[in-house]
Every structure is written in C-alpha cells, then in structure tokens.
Design an enzyme around this catalytic site. Structure first.
Site, PDB file in Angstrom:
ATOM      1  CG  HIS A 104      -1.964  -1.100   1.121  1.00  0.00           C
ATOM      2  ND1 HIS A 104      -2.411  -1.818   2.203  1.00  0.00           N
ATOM      3  CD2 HIS A 104      -2.636  -1.576   0.034  1.00  0.00           C
ATOM      4  CE1 HIS A 104      -3.330  -2.688   1.787  1.00  0.00           C
ATOM      5  NE2 HIS A 104      -3.472  -2.571   0.474  1.00  0.00           N
ATOM      6  CD  GLU A 120      -1.063   0.515   4.582  1.00  0.00           C
ATOM      7  OE1 GLU A 120      -0.489  -0.585   4.672  1.00  0.00           O
ATOM      8  OE2 GLU A 120      -2.299   0.629   4.437  1.00  0.00           O
ATOM      9  CG  HIS A 123       0.266  -3.902   4.986  1.00  0.00           C
ATOM     10  ND1 HIS A 123      -0.666  -3.516   4.055  1.00  0.00           N
ATOM     11  CD2 HIS A 123       0.838  -5.022   4.497  1.00  0.00           C
ATOM     12  CE1 HIS A 123      -0.662  -4.375   3.044  1.00  0.00           C
ATOM     13  NE2 HIS A 123       0.245  -5.299   3.288  1.00  0.00           N
ATOM     14  CD  GLU A 173      -1.815  -3.567   9.090  1.00  0.00           C
ATOM     15  OE1 GLU A 173      -1.416  -2.378   8.954  1.00  0.00           O
ATOM     16  OE2 GLU A 173      -2.485  -4.165   8.228  1.00  0.00           O
TER      17      GLU A 173
END
Ligand SMILES: *[C@@H]1O[C@H](CO)[C@@H](O)[C@H](O)[C@H]1NC(C)=O
Ligand SMILES: *[C@@H]1O[C@H](CO)[C@@H](O)[C@H](O)[C@H]1NC(C)=O
Ligand SMILES: [Zn+2]
Length: 440
Positions: free
Chosen positions: A98, A101, A222, A314
C-alpha cells in the site's frame, strides 16, 4: 517520472556525489540516513549498500515493473549472492504494498544497511544469521502509490496512494485460492483461478517471484494499525469477521507472537491505536479473518500456492509518520525483524532421495501431530524442491512425518521437536528420507 534508465540516473547521482553537490549529497555517507527515501533515492541507497557489501549482497529486479515504470528492486543478502545453497532456507520481506503505508519501506532500507554494516563489523549474531539464511528484501512493492502519497503528504485522505497507478488495491489482486481451498477444489480449479485472473503488473511480478523461488518464510509490512496478522485472511462464508484458522494455526501464531513480543510496543497495552480493537489482549497478534476478511490477499496466496509461510505486519498507527519518528521506530522493529527472520529455522528440514542417492523433486511431505496422544494430520502438505529439499516449520511437539511420491514406498519418521531455551538459536533438525521404488 515515466520510464527511465535507472543506470543513467545512478551514474548522474554518483557524479553529483563526487562533486558534493545537490540532492544526492546525503549519500556522501554510505549509511542509511533517516528520511523518506523517494523512488530514485531508494534505488541509489540499495546500490550503495550493494557496493559496501559486495560479497554478501546482490540487487535484482522482479520480472515486471510498476505501471509507471519503476523497477521492483530486491536486495538479496547471503554469503553466496545469487545462489541457492542446499538446505539453506530463503526468507523474503516485502513492504509498501500500500503506497501510503511507508514505515515498512524505511525499516527495510535500514534493515538492509544494518545487516551489511553489522556483517562488516563482525557482529556474531548477524554473521551466523547470514551463514545459514538467504534473505530477500523488497522495500517497495508499490512505488507509484508511494509517489502519490508523498505528493499529498498533508492530505487528510487516509487512502490516497494506497492503490497502484491503475487504482487497484494490490492486496486484493492476488488469485483467490481460499475459495478453491474452502470448496475443497481440485488442481484444475487452482490452475484456472491463476490463469483467469487479470492481475496488475506488480501483482504478477510477485506471483512469479513466489512460484519460482523456494521461499520458506515471509513478512508483508503495512501500516495504519499495530498488530501481527496471520492466516487465513479470508472467511469461508463471506462473513466480515470470523476466526478462520489455517491448518498451521499454531505455527502461525508462534510466528506472529515472535514479531509482536520482540517489538518494543506491539504487545503493550499503552500502544493500541484509537480505532482498533485491543489486540494487546491477544499479545499483539490477530487472525486476519477475525479482524476483517480480505479476499485476494498476498498472505493467503503465499500459503496456498507455495511452501512459503507469510504473515502481515501492521507496524504503527500512523501510515506516513514524520521523519523524527523513524529512529525510534527502527529501535522498535530491529529485534523483531531479526528474530522473525530466524524463525526460518524452526521445525525440521531435510532431503528426500531415492535408493541411488538421487534427489526426488516434487515429493510430498505430510505431517501428523501426535503430541500427547493427539492424532491430527496438519492438512497442509509441502513439496520438495528440484534438489529434493524441504523445510517444515513446526512448533515444539511430537510429529509423524511422511515423505511420499507416486511409484515410491512412503517413508514415515517420528520426530520430537524440543522447545529452545531463549539463548539458543533456532536450528531445524535435519530429517532425511530415502524412498524405495514400488515393484509390482
Ligand atoms: C557457513 O560457515 C561454514 C564454516 O565457515 C562454511 O563451511 C559454510 O559454507 C557456511 N555456509 C554458508 C551458507 O555460508
Ligand atoms: C501439536 O500439538 C501440540 C499439543 O496440542 C501443540 O502444542 C503444537 O503447537 C501442535 N503443533 C502444530 C504445528 O500445530
Ligand atoms: Zn496496508
């Protein structure tokens, strides 16, 4: 910037560096400098790391470029760059899928520089890690998305730059093998879901990479939350959040926990993001589908299409943190990244050969968990490489391991995997098989 010749730009940049002028100035120092490296700087920095550590690194590009023509560059770190070595596991780490990110991208550039520098400094831990692991680092899977995000840095749009240049979310763009798996589909379904799926060039390049390398372990970095997420990512019934364990649930939980517990804040109560549930109650980890179901994600594709175990990390609440946050984020993630890579050595590994000593390509490795009288097949077979190798990540316990191939008599061995003490490095036990031909 459209299609360009990266070599020309690298050359220009090094001339500027020699003259100590302008934008390439930071690269006087061949160390990582905390900043948000743009796509050109990213490639220049990887080149510098490669120049600093030529004996343990190699740069290569995936078979396709981004829509806008940026290379998808990988730095490989290993003691024999460019060569797979028998029974040495391969690990990959991918960031910035992404485009907005961006923390993982800087962490991976920093990591590559760290491994190179520490190897040169004779850091025992890093020398040993490289001596037995081949590491592939891809700081950006979506350079075009990064450009959009960086140009709109002050925008409040949470999603700007997430997709690739064609507006496709790359983490929804992989062939949806979960559907095949949940419907107990056959191999034809599997192949047709690959063929019928129109993928973006970035996705296609990654699929090709996964299918042509014997990766054992992988992480996909991410941002926007702080948690280690493990398969499955997709629910079987289309519901939005239902815990959906893979056959390797225990092993995946261990992998996710390894990252979360070695990260300075991921498992700590004080660090939860405002909008998320409190993952710290689960030690900073979550099953992907229990959080929210994702179809066509990269994590499940790795697991279902190859022998590779991937988790999704994440790294923080802020998708585009300010530069001042980068040094502390490196400290938060450094030990977690290194410990995670070492997990390529849990469980067992070995060679499958025939009675003449020739390696058997495509032999099946099946594992049954017989710990404490349990009797459960782990319904996820692996396949040996062209050199007859396999790596089977497993948590401590007692297992019956079977190697089999058509026209051979299956061989079964019982294996005890002991828990490691914290000072010990993970070391996969070697379990080899010799299969005899069936004679009718
Ligand atoms: C690891 O080190 C040993 C001892 O120096 C060496 O024989 C071996 O080839 C090395 N392995 C790799 C993969 O570099
Ligand atoms: C096998 O079973 C034992 C006992 O239930 C468990 O601790 C272990 O994690 C299991 N291993 C795997 C790989 O699922
Ligand atoms: Zn993301």
């Amino acid at each position: 910037m459209g299609h360009f010749n990266i070599l020309v730009l690298l050359l220009v940049c090094s001339i500027i560096t020699l003259n100590q002028l302008g934008q390439c100035r930071q690269s006087d120092d061949d160390h990582y400098v905390y900043k948000h490296h743009n796509n050109l700087e990213l490639n220049v920095l990887l080149q510098k790391i490669n120049t600093k550590c030529p004996s343990i690194s190699r740069l290569y590009q995936l078979t396709e470029r981004s829509v806008n023509g940026w290379p998808l560059t990988v730095i490989e770190l290993s003691t024999n760059p460019g060569q797979h070595q028998l029974l040495v596991p391969e690990v990959k780490i991918v960031a910035n899928m992404h485009g907005n990110e961006v923390l993982g991208r800087e962490m991976l550039l920093r990591l590559a520089d760290y491994i190179c520098t520490e190897y040169l400094n004779n850091n025992k831990d890093i020398v040993q890690l490289l001596n037995r692991t081949r590491i592939h680092i891809m700081p950006s899977m979506n350079p075009d998305g990064w450009d959009i995000a960086a140009n709109n840095y002050r925008s409040s749009d949470w999603l700007l730059g997430r997709a690739n240049l064609n507006g496709v979310d790359l983490n929804r763009d992989f062939p949806d093998l979960d559907v095949v798996e949940f419907r107990k589909g056959n191999k034809e379904d599997f192949v047709s879901s690959l063929v019928n799926h129109q993928m973006q060039p970035e996705t296609r390049a990654i699929v090709q990479w996964i299918l042509t390398n014997p990766f054992v372990l992988s992480a996909n970095l991410h941002g926007g939350a702080l948690v280690a997420n493990y398969p499955y990512d997709e629910t079987p019934d289309g519901s939005t959040n239902t815990y959906t364990p893979s056959p390797d649930d225990q092993t995946f939980k261990h992998l996710a926990r390894t990252y979360a517990s070695n990260h300075k804040t991921m498992a700590k109560q004080s660090s939860r993001c405002d909008n998320d549930e409190d993952f710290t109650k689960q030690g900073g980890i979550t099953n992907g589908a229990a959080w929210y179901s994702v179809a066509g994600g990269m994590q499940d594709f790795n697991y279902l299409a190859s022998n590779c175990f991937e988790i999704t990390l994440e790294l923080g609440c802020q998708k585009f943190p300010p530069i001042e946050k980068l040094p502390v984020e490196w400290e938060n993630n450094r030990e977690a990244l290194i410990s995670f890579i070492k997990q390529a050595h849990i469980g067992i590994k070995g060679l499958v050969r025939d009675s003449n000593g020739y390696s058997i390509d495509g032999a099946i490795i099946r594992v049954q968990n017989i710990t404490n009288g349990e009797n459960r097949v782990i319904n996820h077979d692996l396949t040996t490489t062209s050199d007859g190798e396999y790596w089977r990540l497993l948590t401590p316990g007692v297992y019956e391991v079977m190697a089999t191939k058509q026209n051979y008599i299956p061989e079964i061995k019982t294996v005890v995997i002991k828990p490691k003490s914290s000072e010990q490095n993970e070391h996969a036990e070697i379990v080899n098989f010799n299969l005899k031909k069936f004679y009718y």
